[in-house]
Design a protein around this motif. Sequence first.
Motif, PDB file in Angstrom:
ATOM      1  N   GLY A 153      71.105  27.490 128.356  1.00 36.54           N
ATOM      2  CA  GLY A 153      71.070  26.676 127.156  1.00 36.54           C
ATOM      3  C   GLY A 153      70.018  27.176 126.193  1.00 36.54           C
ATOM      4  N   GLY A 154      70.127  26.712 124.970  1.00 35.89           N
ATOM      5  CA  GLY A 154      69.178  27.118 123.947  1.00 35.89           C
ATOM      6  C   GLY A 154      68.522  25.934 123.289  1.00 35.89           C
ATOM      7  N   GLY A 155      67.205  26.025 123.153  1.00 31.82           N
ATOM      8  CA  GLY A 155      66.478  25.097 122.299  1.00 31.82           C
ATOM      9  C   GLY A 155      66.620  25.672 120.894  1.00 31.82           C
ATOM     10  N   VAL A 156      67.599  25.201 120.139  1.00 34.79           N
ATOM     11  CA  VAL A 156      67.958  25.796 118.852  1.00 34.79           C
ATOM     12  C   VAL A 156      67.111  25.175 117.751  1.00 34.79           C
ATOM     13  CG1 VAL A 156      69.826  26.198 117.208  1.00 34.79           C
ATOM     14  CG2 VAL A 156      70.307  26.223 119.660  1.00 34.79           C
ATOM     15  N   LEU A 157      66.345  26.022 117.044  1.00 34.00           N
ATOM     16  CA  LEU A 157      65.517  25.589 115.929  1.00 34.00           C
ATOM     17  C   LEU A 157      65.938  26.315 114.666  1.00 34.00           C
ATOM     18  CD1 LEU A 157      63.715  25.066 118.531  1.00 34.00           C
ATOM     19  CD2 LEU A 157      61.802  25.176 116.956  1.00 34.00           C
ATOM     20  N   ASP A 158      65.782  25.617 113.539  1.00 34.75           N
ATOM     21  CA  ASP A 158      66.046  26.257 112.252  1.00 34.75           C
ATOM     22  C   ASP A 158      64.722  26.646 111.596  1.00 34.75           C
ATOM     23  OD1 ASP A 158      65.025  23.874 111.168  1.00 34.75           O
ATOM     24  OD2 ASP A 158      66.865  23.341 110.133  1.00 34.75           O
ATOM     25  N   SER A 159      64.763  27.088 110.355  1.00 33.22           N
ATOM     26  CA  SER A 159      63.559  27.555 109.662  1.00 33.22           C
ATOM     27  C   SER A 159      62.567  26.424 109.387  1.00 33.22           C
ATOM     28  CB  SER A 159      63.943  28.243 108.352  1.00 33.22           C
ATOM     29  OG  SER A 159      64.613  27.328 107.504  1.00 33.22           O
ATOM     30  N   GLU A 160      63.025  25.187 109.458  1.00 38.54           N
ATOM     31  CA  GLU A 160      62.146  24.029 109.255  1.00 38.54           C
ATOM     32  C   GLU A 160      61.647  23.461 110.584  1.00 38.54           C
ATOM     33  OE1 GLU A 160      63.968  21.144 106.598  1.00 38.54           O
ATOM     34  OE2 GLU A 160      65.033  22.775 105.593  1.00 38.54           O
ATOM     35  N   ASP A 161      61.876  24.180 111.687  1.00 40.53           N
ATOM     36  CA  ASP A 161      61.495  23.765 113.040  1.00 40.53           C
ATOM     37  C   ASP A 161      62.175  22.473 113.471  1.00 40.53           C
ATOM     38  OD1 ASP A 161      59.926  26.011 113.377  1.00 40.53           O
ATOM     39  OD2 ASP A 161      58.107  25.015 112.660  1.00 40.53           O
ATOM     40  N   ARG A 162      63.365  22.220 112.930  1.00 45.52           N
ATOM     41  CA  ARG A 162      64.179  21.109 113.411  1.00 45.52           C
ATOM     42  C   ARG A 162      64.965  21.583 114.623  1.00 45.52           C
ATOM     43  NH1 ARG A 162      67.834  19.407 108.559  1.00 45.52           N
ATOM     44  NH2 ARG A 162      68.186  21.643 108.677  1.00 45.52           N
ATOM     45  N   VAL A 163      65.239  20.662 115.543  1.00 44.92           N
ATOM     46  CA  VAL A 163      65.946  20.959 116.790  1.00 44.92           C
ATOM     47  C   VAL A 163      67.392  20.488 116.669  1.00 44.92           C
ATOM     48  CG1 VAL A 163      66.012  20.537 119.280  1.00 44.92           C
ATOM     49  CG2 VAL A 163      63.810  20.658 118.094  1.00 44.92           C
ATOM     50  N   LEU A 164      68.336  21.370 117.001  1.00 43.50           N
ATOM     51  CA  LEU A 164      69.745  21.004 116.968  1.00 43.50           C
ATOM     52  C   LEU A 164      70.159  20.421 118.310  1.00 43.50           C
ATOM     53  CD1 LEU A 164      72.457  20.971 115.479  1.00 43.50           C
ATOM     54  CD2 LEU A 164      72.874  23.254 116.398  1.00 43.50           C
ATOM     55  N   LEU A 165      70.712  19.207 118.272  1.00 45.24           N
ATOM     56  CA  LEU A 165      71.206  18.561 119.481  1.00 45.24           C
ATOM     57  C   LEU A 165      72.656  18.146 119.284  1.00 45.24           C
ATOM     58  CD1 LEU A 165      68.176  16.277 120.417  1.00 45.24           C
ATOM     59  CD2 LEU A 165      68.830  18.469 121.432  1.00 45.24           C
TER      60      LEU A 165
ATOM     61  N   GLU B 275      69.311  25.253 135.548  1.00 45.31           N
ATOM     62  CA  GLU B 275      69.409  25.441 134.103  1.00 45.31           C
ATOM     63  C   GLU B 275      68.269  26.307 133.597  1.00 45.31           C
ATOM     64  OE1 GLU B 275      71.245  20.967 133.529  1.00 45.31           O
ATOM     65  OE2 GLU B 275      69.236  21.390 132.762  1.00 45.31           O
ATOM     66  N   THR B 276      68.563  27.151 132.632  1.00 48.85           N
ATOM     67  CA  THR B 276      67.587  28.023 131.996  1.00 48.85           C
ATOM     68  C   THR B 276      67.672  27.799 130.495  1.00 48.85           C
ATOM     69  OG1 THR B 276      67.908  29.655 133.737  1.00 48.85           O
ATOM     70  CG2 THR B 276      66.906  30.436 131.706  1.00 48.85           C
ATOM     71  N   TYR B 277      66.520  27.575 129.852  1.00 50.85           N
ATOM     72  CA  TYR B 277      66.481  27.297 128.418  1.00 50.85           C
ATOM     73  C   TYR B 277      65.728  28.396 127.675  1.00 50.85           C
ATOM     74  CZ  TYR B 277      67.981  22.652 129.768  1.00 50.85           C
ATOM     75  OH  TYR B 277      68.688  21.609 130.307  1.00 50.85           O
ATOM     76  N   PHE B 278      66.323  28.872 126.583  1.00 48.18           N
ATOM     77  CA  PHE B 278      65.723  29.901 125.735  1.00 48.18           C
ATOM     78  C   PHE B 278      65.383  29.311 124.374  1.00 48.18           C
ATOM     79  CE2 PHE B 278      68.214  32.291 128.749  1.00 48.18           C
ATOM     80  CZ  PHE B 278      67.441  33.406 128.998  1.00 48.18           C
ATOM     81  N   LEU B 279      64.318  29.834 123.764  1.00 52.96           N
ATOM     82  CA  LEU B 279      64.039  29.522 122.368  1.00 52.96           C
ATOM     83  C   LEU B 279      65.043  30.295 121.529  1.00 52.96           C
ATOM     84  CD1 LEU B 279      62.315  28.306 120.122  1.00 52.96           C
ATOM     85  CD2 LEU B 279      60.885  30.358 120.239  1.00 52.96           C
ATOM     86  N   THR B 280      65.725  29.593 120.661  1.00 53.52           N
ATOM     87  CA  THR B 280      66.770  30.212 119.851  1.00 53.52           C
ATOM     88  C   THR B 280      66.579  29.776 118.408  1.00 53.52           C
ATOM     89  OG1 THR B 280      68.225  29.953 121.758  1.00 53.52           O
ATOM     90  CG2 THR B 280      69.252  30.552 119.705  1.00 53.52           C
ATOM     91  N   ARG B 281      66.584  30.744 117.517  1.00 55.47           N
ATOM     92  CA  ARG B 281      66.448  30.446 116.085  1.00 55.47           C
ATOM     93  C   ARG B 281      67.757  30.788 115.385  1.00 55.47           C
ATOM     94  NH1 ARG B 281      61.940  27.869 113.793  1.00 55.47           N
ATOM     95  NH2 ARG B 281      60.117  28.363 115.034  1.00 55.47           N
ATOM     96  N   VAL B 282      68.169  29.891 114.509  1.00 53.70           N
ATOM     97  CA  VAL B 282      69.382  30.107 113.720  1.00 53.70           C
ATOM     98  C   VAL B 282      69.244  29.305 112.429  1.00 53.70           C
ATOM     99  CG1 VAL B 282      70.706  28.228 114.792  1.00 53.70           C
ATOM    100  CG2 VAL B 282      71.912  30.168 113.822  1.00 53.70           C
ATOM    101  N   SER B 283      69.776  29.820 111.370  1.00 50.22           N
ATOM    102  CA  SER B 283      69.790  29.092 110.105  1.00 50.22           C
ATOM    103  C   SER B 283      70.781  27.936 110.216  1.00 50.22           C
ATOM    104  CB  SER B 283      70.222  30.035 108.977  1.00 50.22           C
ATOM    105  OG  SER B 283      70.553  29.309 107.827  1.00 50.22           O
ATOM    106  N   ALA B 284      70.398  26.779 109.686  1.00 49.89           N
ATOM    107  CA  ALA B 284      71.306  25.626 109.705  1.00 49.89           C
ATOM    108  C   ALA B 284      72.626  25.967 109.019  1.00 49.89           C
ATOM    109  CB  ALA B 284      70.645  24.420 109.035  1.00 49.89           C
ATOM    110  N   ALA B 285      72.572  26.831 108.015  1.00 48.30           N
ATOM    111  CA  ALA B 285      73.786  27.222 107.289  1.00 48.30           C
ATOM    112  C   ALA B 285      74.735  28.064 108.142  1.00 48.30           C
ATOM    113  CB  ALA B 285      73.413  27.998 106.025  1.00 48.30           C
ATOM    114  N   ASP B 286      74.217  28.683 109.210  1.00 50.81           N
ATOM    115  CA  ASP B 286      75.042  29.528 110.072  1.00 50.81           C
ATOM    116  C   ASP B 286      75.723  28.758 111.198  1.00 50.81           C
ATOM    117  OD1 ASP B 286      74.633  31.896 108.658  1.00 50.81           O
ATOM    118  OD2 ASP B 286      72.760  32.308 109.727  1.00 50.81           O
ATOM    119  N   VAL B 287      75.437  27.468 111.317  1.00 46.88           N
ATOM    120  CA  VAL B 287      76.098  26.622 112.314  1.00 46.88           C
ATOM    121  C   VAL B 287      77.321  26.001 111.637  1.00 46.88           C
ATOM    122  CG1 VAL B 287      75.888  24.549 113.728  1.00 46.88           C
ATOM    123  CG2 VAL B 287      73.968  26.151 113.569  1.00 46.88           C
ATOM    124  N   ASP B 288      78.479  26.284 112.200  1.00 50.34           N
ATOM    125  CA  ASP B 288      79.732  25.786 111.627  1.00 50.34           C
ATOM    126  C   ASP B 288      80.635  25.264 112.739  1.00 50.34           C
ATOM    127  OD1 ASP B 288      82.034  25.191 110.262  1.00 50.34           O
ATOM    128  OD2 ASP B 288      82.341  27.219 109.479  1.00 50.34           O
TER     129      ASP B 288
END
Length: 151
Positions: A6-18, A84-97
């Motif tokens: 799994g990924g702890g998905v953060l955007d450029s504003e350090d918000r977490v996607l759940l 379970e294994t969790y990675f730090l993952t960065r992605v732009s909010a605009a790239d999530v579709d």
Amino acid sequence: MLGVAGGGVLDSEDRVLLLRYDENGGFWATPGGSLEDGEDHATATLRELREELGTDEKTVELGAQLAERSKDHLVGGRKVRQAETYFLTRVSAADVDPARASQPDNIREHRWWALADLRATAETVYPLGLAELVTSVLVHGAPVRPVVLAG
């Protein structure tokens, strides 16, 4: 043992996607899922992000492994230990579709959470301790060894 990435998905504003699911009374969780045959955790994380979020692997920055968790639960009526294994993952909010997601897996909603909102919510969020983990990583950087999370 069932391997899960799994990924702890953060955007450029350090918000977490759940992602929100309705089963078991409803809960929020990080994106992720089971490893396929021959797949390592990093590869599985990127695949799961593509399948659940509609991301393109070229736009995802997969960082260090942050945490791990082991949990027993029922799968198809039999008890299974899930690792379970969790990675730090960065992605732009605009790239999530989510419209491009190939396997939305009963996901009811996607939401970007500010850390203050994540810490304050009364809703169930998995993995437990996610807000504290992300805060620690943002302040101190990725851990030298993955943090072991509670059930």
